[in-house]
Design a protein around this motif. Structure first.
Motif, PDB file in Angstrom:
ATOM      1  N   GLY A   1      78.080  52.153  12.027  1.00 39.41           N
ATOM      2  CA  GLY A   1      77.053  51.138  11.811  1.00 39.41           C
ATOM      3  C   GLY A   1      77.667  49.774  11.580  1.00 39.41           C
ATOM      4  N   ARG A   2      76.842  48.734  11.685  1.00 39.91           N
ATOM      5  CA  ARG A   2      77.364  47.364  11.635  1.00 39.91           C
ATOM      6  C   ARG A   2      76.690  46.574  10.529  1.00 39.91           C
ATOM      7  NH1 ARG A   2      76.885  44.660  17.133  1.00 39.91           N
ATOM      8  NH2 ARG A   2      78.487  46.208  17.583  1.00 39.91           N
ATOM      9  N   ALA A   3      77.468  45.738   9.861  1.00 35.07           N
ATOM     10  CA  ALA A   3      76.965  44.833   8.822  1.00 35.07           C
ATOM     11  C   ALA A   3      77.321  43.400   9.189  1.00 35.07           C
ATOM     12  CB  ALA A   3      77.559  45.185   7.465  1.00 35.07           C
ATOM     13  N   VAL A   4      76.386  42.470   8.938  1.00 35.79           N
ATOM     14  CA  VAL A   4      76.647  41.042   9.130  1.00 35.79           C
ATOM     15  C   VAL A   4      76.264  40.335   7.833  1.00 35.79           C
ATOM     16  CG1 VAL A   4      76.180  38.986  10.492  1.00 35.79           C
ATOM     17  CG2 VAL A   4      76.124  41.234  11.589  1.00 35.79           C
ATOM     18  N   LEU A   5      77.214  39.620   7.239  1.00 33.84           N
ATOM     19  CA  LEU A   5      76.984  38.914   5.980  1.00 33.84           C
ATOM     20  C   LEU A   5      77.234  37.425   6.157  1.00 33.84           C
ATOM     21  CD1 LEU A   5      78.170  41.916   5.109  1.00 33.84           C
ATOM     22  CD2 LEU A   5      78.119  40.888   2.843  1.00 33.84           C
ATOM     23  N   LEU A   6      76.455  36.607   5.458  1.00 34.05           N
ATOM     24  CA  LEU A   6      76.661  35.169   5.413  1.00 34.05           C
ATOM     25  C   LEU A   6      77.398  34.850   4.119  1.00 34.05           C
ATOM     26  CD1 LEU A   6      75.979  32.414   6.771  1.00 34.05           C
ATOM     27  CD2 LEU A   6      73.941  32.350   5.325  1.00 34.05           C
ATOM     28  N   LEU A   7      78.618  34.317   4.228  1.00 38.12           N
ATOM     29  CA  LEU A   7      79.479  34.137   3.061  1.00 38.12           C
ATOM     30  C   LEU A   7      80.058  32.729   3.026  1.00 38.12           C
ATOM     31  CD1 LEU A   7      81.494  37.496   3.235  1.00 38.12           C
ATOM     32  CD2 LEU A   7      79.510  36.983   1.799  1.00 38.12           C
ATOM     33  N   PRO A   8      80.396  32.227   1.833  1.00 43.62           N
ATOM     34  CA  PRO A   8      81.044  30.916   1.737  1.00 43.62           C
ATOM     35  C   PRO A   8      82.468  30.990   2.279  1.00 43.62           C
ATOM     36  CG  PRO A   8      80.913  31.958  -0.423  1.00 43.62           C
ATOM     37  CD  PRO A   8      80.133  32.823   0.515  1.00 43.62           C
ATOM     38  N   PRO A   9      83.018  29.872   2.749  1.00 46.08           N
ATOM     39  CA  PRO A   9      84.345  29.904   3.385  1.00 46.08           C
ATOM     40  C   PRO A   9      85.475  30.300   2.450  1.00 46.08           C
ATOM     41  CG  PRO A   9      83.562  27.649   3.089  1.00 46.08           C
ATOM     42  CD  PRO A   9      82.412  28.538   2.785  1.00 46.08           C
ATOM     43  N   ALA A  10      85.298  30.135   1.133  1.00 44.98           N
ATOM     44  CA  ALA A  10      86.371  30.477   0.196  1.00 44.98           C
ATOM     45  C   ALA A  10      86.733  31.957   0.261  1.00 44.98           C
ATOM     46  CB  ALA A  10      85.961  30.104  -1.226  1.00 44.98           C
ATOM     47  N   VAL A  11      85.791  32.809   0.639  1.00 47.15           N
ATOM     48  CA  VAL A  11      86.060  34.245   0.685  1.00 47.15           C
ATOM     49  C   VAL A  11      87.174  34.561   1.680  1.00 47.15           C
ATOM     50  CG1 VAL A  11      85.014  36.515   1.092  1.00 47.15           C
ATOM     51  CG2 VAL A  11      83.657  34.695   0.087  1.00 47.15           C
ATOM     52  N   ALA A  12      87.290  33.738   2.729  1.00 40.48           N
ATOM     53  CA  ALA A  12      88.269  34.018   3.784  1.00 40.48           C
ATOM     54  C   ALA A  12      89.698  33.743   3.345  1.00 40.48           C
ATOM     55  CB  ALA A  12      87.948  33.190   5.022  1.00 40.48           C
ATOM     56  N   GLY A  13      89.894  32.935   2.296  1.00 39.45           N
ATOM     57  CA  GLY A  13      91.264  32.596   1.938  1.00 39.45           C
ATOM     58  C   GLY A  13      91.588  32.642   0.468  1.00 39.45           C
ATOM     59  N   ARG A  14      90.618  32.969  -0.393  1.00 36.15           N
ATOM     60  CA  ARG A  14      90.860  32.985  -1.828  1.00 36.15           C
ATOM     61  C   ARG A  14      91.954  33.998  -2.174  1.00 36.15           C
ATOM     62  NH1 ARG A  14      85.793  34.525  -4.022  1.00 36.15           N
ATOM     63  NH2 ARG A  14      85.023  32.379  -3.910  1.00 36.15           N
ATOM     64  N   THR A  15      92.925  33.568  -2.982  1.00 39.08           N
ATOM     65  CA  THR A  15      94.092  34.401  -3.290  1.00 39.08           C
ATOM     66  C   THR A  15      93.696  35.722  -3.934  1.00 39.08           C
ATOM     67  OG1 THR A  15      95.425  32.403  -3.589  1.00 39.08           O
ATOM     68  CG2 THR A  15      96.297  34.456  -4.503  1.00 39.08           C
ATOM     69  N   SER A  16      92.705  35.692  -4.834  1.00 40.23           N
ATOM     70  CA  SER A  16      92.334  36.905  -5.563  1.00 40.23           C
ATOM     71  C   SER A  16      91.758  37.990  -4.658  1.00 40.23           C
ATOM     72  CB  SER A  16      91.313  36.560  -6.653  1.00 40.23           C
ATOM     73  OG  SER A  16      90.181  35.920  -6.088  1.00 40.23           O
ATOM     74  N   GLY A  17      91.270  37.610  -3.460  1.00 38.31           N
ATOM     75  CA  GLY A  17      90.687  38.607  -2.564  1.00 38.31           C
ATOM     76  C   GLY A  17      91.626  39.070  -1.472  1.00 38.31           C
ATOM     77  N   ARG A  18      92.920  38.679  -1.541  1.00 44.29           N
ATOM     78  CA  ARG A  18      93.858  38.975  -0.452  1.00 44.29           C
ATOM     79  C   ARG A  18      93.991  40.467  -0.185  1.00 44.29           C
ATOM     80  NH1 ARG A  18      99.007  40.503  -0.279  1.00 44.29           N
ATOM     81  NH2 ARG A  18      99.174  40.386  -2.544  1.00 44.29           N
ATOM     82  N   ARG A  19      94.106  41.284  -1.229  1.00 45.02           N
ATOM     83  CA  ARG A  19      94.330  42.719  -1.028  1.00 45.02           C
ATOM     84  C   ARG A  19      93.127  43.378  -0.338  1.00 45.02           C
ATOM     85  NH1 ARG A  19      98.676  44.853  -3.710  1.00 45.02           N
ATOM     86  NH2 ARG A  19      99.690  43.485  -5.236  1.00 45.02           N
ATOM     87  N   ILE A  20      91.914  42.998  -0.752  1.00 47.05           N
ATOM     88  CA  ILE A  20      90.729  43.585  -0.127  1.00 47.05           C
ATOM     89  C   ILE A  20      90.635  43.145   1.329  1.00 47.05           C
ATOM     90  CG2 ILE A  20      88.195  43.629  -0.171  1.00 47.05           C
ATOM     91  CD1 ILE A  20      88.338  43.401  -3.193  1.00 47.05           C
ATOM     92  N   ARG A  21      90.919  41.868   1.609  1.00 45.59           N
ATOM     93  CA  ARG A  21      90.897  41.407   3.001  1.00 45.59           C
ATOM     94  C   ARG A  21      91.908  42.178   3.838  1.00 45.59           C
ATOM     95  NH1 ARG A  21      90.785  36.300   0.447  1.00 45.59           N
ATOM     96  NH2 ARG A  21      92.947  35.866   1.089  1.00 45.59           N
ATOM     97  N   ALA A  22      93.087  42.403   3.275  1.00 42.62           N
ATOM     98  CA  ALA A  22      94.116  43.137   4.011  1.00 42.62           C
ATOM     99  C   ALA A  22      93.653  44.555   4.336  1.00 42.62           C
ATOM    100  CB  ALA A  22      95.414  43.172   3.201  1.00 42.62           C
TER     101      ALA A  22
END
Length: 709
Positions: free
Chosen positions: A324-345
């Motif tokens: 299944g597919r999900a589409v979310l509208l998110l602020p740009p900080a989510v793409a590069g915020r240091t604290s979220g690096r592990r989850i993005r990886a």
């Protein structure tokens, strides 16, 4: 101890004028000439307030009420109830919409208890389709009046307007920090991305932060019929349920909305949908990180307190079926915020992230931020590891965004770029379907190249600027045209600069007898009209949404009115229409008094916020003379006051008292100076564009440096 009776709802003279369909001056005459006109029971000496019931009875007794307008009747009834009670009447909208004309006429013909009992029975029949509201709607506080107004609107075929008015009333006092409505064009784009390639196979959709149901409605338009939504505010879930149910012929078990905190109290723990769409709250540090630290939804890592968006993202993935597919509208900080690096990886490494799309600023609230769309899919197996991620940068000029600011026609009310939604939609969808045909807009990146120390998923950093698509000869020709335009404008500026001598006033500067704008107003040489004013939500007059509005940024520009009724907003009442020759003055002072004369391009537009309109008697005042002297630096010293916000007191501005023929000479001189200023600005813009184009040609290899020194 007996309860004190509720205070009667109050209306001002402006409200009475709208209720009766007359001007405020007429209301003032009624107060003076009719001894039986209701006396004020509140407000101030300058703005008295009246009991709305007493006023309505007086208008009816004196045959002053206009032909009934169901929407205006609805607005009047809404003033009698608290905003939190609006959700309680929404089920009646659904119940009434299921009745035919004769049945609605019969319902409206009922009186008193008979009407109340019949509407209560109709709402009870709809109870399985709509969540419970606030239970604040009481007959003693206007409940009966509001229910009657709702049925009248449905009978008149104004259900869409009815819902819009109720929605505005419902929003009073119910704002949630970091949560914004999704514009309809963006909701449609999200629905297309969510269902593309899944057409015919996607049967169920879910939105865990559904608001009033805009994204779910967009999914329904794409053919998905089993829809579920949850929202923190019960009033919003009621609105969602009604909007979804209005699109069906009868009750459906496939449409569900429930109230509650989706992260802390998931109302659909077992739901595995084909499609999930979401515009979650942004920047919410109190999302429940401590109590949810060991939640099984965090399959890609435990979000920190500042990464609420990544908690919502994983919540959406947990509600997807495999594939299944999900589409979310998110602020740009989510793409590069240091604290979220592990989850993005982990999202990249395990193949859950399919694409990140950068939208232009102004595409959705907050308007100053270019938001991102994240497209994710739940892997069908844990061993599924797609090796690439698509990045789309639709934020650049030429990629669907309009980047002209200030006085440009495409600018929004806040001065942000307007969004050409058709272009944005087509650009993003084409890039999603065939990225290879969108150089400079889309790029597919290998997963291994993203897994560095930063795991930066910002599209602007992943999509290189496209190579020049013109041939070197075409680049040379267009560059030459840019230089020729600059030369032509420069020649025009030179002609203006040498148009003639500006003679000296000889030994002493000229002096005049002067008068203030206030003096001229009292003498009838001028008429002053104030621009838009802020009013309670839902009380402004209904105007065409695309009607032009003259804004502060338009003063001194050649583009004409850049605002519209829709961009100004429903809480602003627009009362004045601009005529050619009017002098428009900004009430807000910034470095200088801003003033302009309305042209034929401005004629017929509405006067926007923070503007004053001075309409001169043409037999006594020249408008260009008036505008030129109003902007004099000496006037700023006399009429500007304030601390953080400096405002202009127009009545204190001074003008010389000189004959009309001489005024016209000064007016022609001021027009010449404005043309000189406009041409200089045009040259600056053309010079910047020419330099940019030549730099691009040199750095792309299409042009060579000129020969010789």
């Amino acid at each position: 101890m007996p309860e004190e009776p509720a205070a009667p709802p109050l209306v001002t003279a402006a409200d009475i004028s709208r209720l009766a369909g007359v001007t405020r001056a007429t209301v003032s005459n009624w107060r003076k000439r009719h001894p039986d006109f209701p006396v004020p029971i509140g407000g101030t000496d300058t703005s008295p307030a009246y009991d709305v019931r007493a006023v309505t009875e007086w208008l009816a007794a004196n045959d002053r009420l206009p032909e009934p307008n169901p929407i205006e009747g609805l607005r009047s009834a809404l003033r009698l109830v608290p905003p939190g009670a609006v959700a309680d009447v929404l089920p009646l909208v659904l119940a009434a919409s299921r009745l035919h004309g004769a049945a609605l006429d019969e319902l409206l013909g009922l009186q008193g208890d008979a009407f109340d009992q019949r509407t209560a029975a109709l709402v009870a029949e709809r109870a399985p389709e709509v969540p419970a509201g606030s239970d604040l709607l009481q007959d003693g506080l206007g409940g009966a009046e509001l229910r009657h107004a709702v049925v009248s609107c449905v009978r008149a075929g104004k259900t869409d307007e009815l819902l819009a008015v109720l929605d505005h009333a419902q929003q009073e006092g119910t704002s949630t920090r970091g949560q914004y409505a999704t514009p309809a064009p963006l909701a449609a784009l999200i629905a297309v991305l969510a269902t593309s390639e899944l057409d015919g196979t996607a049967a169920s959709g879910f939105d865990p932060a559904c608001g009033t149901g805009g994204l779910l409605l967009a999914l329904r338009d794409r053919g998905i019929r089993a829809l579920a939504g949850q929202d923190l505010l019960p009033a919003r879930t009621v609105r969602t349920a009604v909007r979804l149910a209005l699109g069906t012929e009868g009750p459906s078990e496939q449409l569900t909305s429930r109230a509650g905190d989706s992260l802390r109290a998931d109302a659909f723990p077992g739901l595995r949908a084909d499609v999930v769409v979401c515009n979650p709250p942004y920047g919410d540090s109190d999302w429940g990180q401590e109590e949810l630290s060991y939640d099984e939804r965090w399959a890609y890592g435990v979000p920190t307190a500042k990464d609420s968006e990544l908690a919502w993202l994983q919540h959406c993935l947990a509600h997807l079926r495999p594939g299944g597919r999900a589409v979310l509208l998110l602020p740009p900080a989510v793409a590069g915020r240091t604290s979220g690096r592990r989850i993005r990886a982990e999202l990249v490494r395990r193949g859950a992230l399919r694409a990140v799309v950068a939208l232009p600023a102004g595409a959705a609230p907050p308007p100053h931020i270019g938001l991102h769309l994240w497209i994710l899919e739940r892997p069908t197996t844990e061993l599924m590891t797609p090796d690439r991620v698509l990045f789309v940068d639709a934020s650049r000029d030429g990629a669907g965004a309009t980047v002209r600011l200030g006085g440009a026609r495409g600018a929004t009310a806040g001065g942000q770029p307007a969004t050409h939604w058709r272009d944005v939609h087509d650009t993003v969808v084409q890039a999603w379907r065939d990225p290879e045909k969108q150089p400079g807009v889309a790029r597919v990146v290998a997963a291994i190249d993203l897994l560095d120390d930063a795991v930066d998923l910002t599209p602007q950093r992943q999509v290189p600027v496209a190579a020049h698509t013109q041939s070197p000869e075409e680049v040379a020709q267009s560059s030459q045209l840019a230089l020729e335009s600059l030369h032509e404008a420069g020649a025009g500026l030179a002609d203006l600069a040498h148009a003639g001598a500006w003679p000296s006033a000889q030994t002493e500067a000229r002096s005049w007898r002067t008068a203030t704008v206030g003096d001229l107003l009292r003498g009838g040489a001028l008429t002053l009209v104030r621009g838009a004013v802020v009013v309670p939500r839902g009380t402004s007059e209904a105007l065409e949404q695309d009607r032009r509005v003259l804004m502060t940024r338009d003063l001194g520009s050649d583009t004409g009115p850049s605002g519209t009724v829709a961009t100004v907003g429903e809480r602003v009442r627009l009362e004045a229409e601009v005529q050619e020759g009017d002098v428009i003055l900004s009430e807000v002072f910034h470095e200088q008094i801003r003033v302009g004369v309305a042209t034929s391009e401005d004629h017929g537009a509405l006067l926007g916020p923070h503007l004053l309109l001075l309409r001169p008697d043409e037999q006594r005042l020249d408008p260009h003379f008036l505008a030129g002297f109003l902007a004099a630096p000496g006037n700023a010293q006399r009429a500007v006051s304030g601390t953080s916000i400096m405002r202009v007191d127009a009545r204190r501005l001074q003008l010389p008292l000189i004959p009309l023929a001489e005024q016209r000479r000064y007016g022609e001189a001021f027009q010449a100076l404005r043309q000189l200023s406009r041409t200089a600005r045009q040259i600056a813009s053309l010079g910047h564009e020419a330099a940019e184009q030549l730099t691009w040609g040199l750095t792309s290899g299409a042009l060579l440096p000129p020969e010789g020194p």
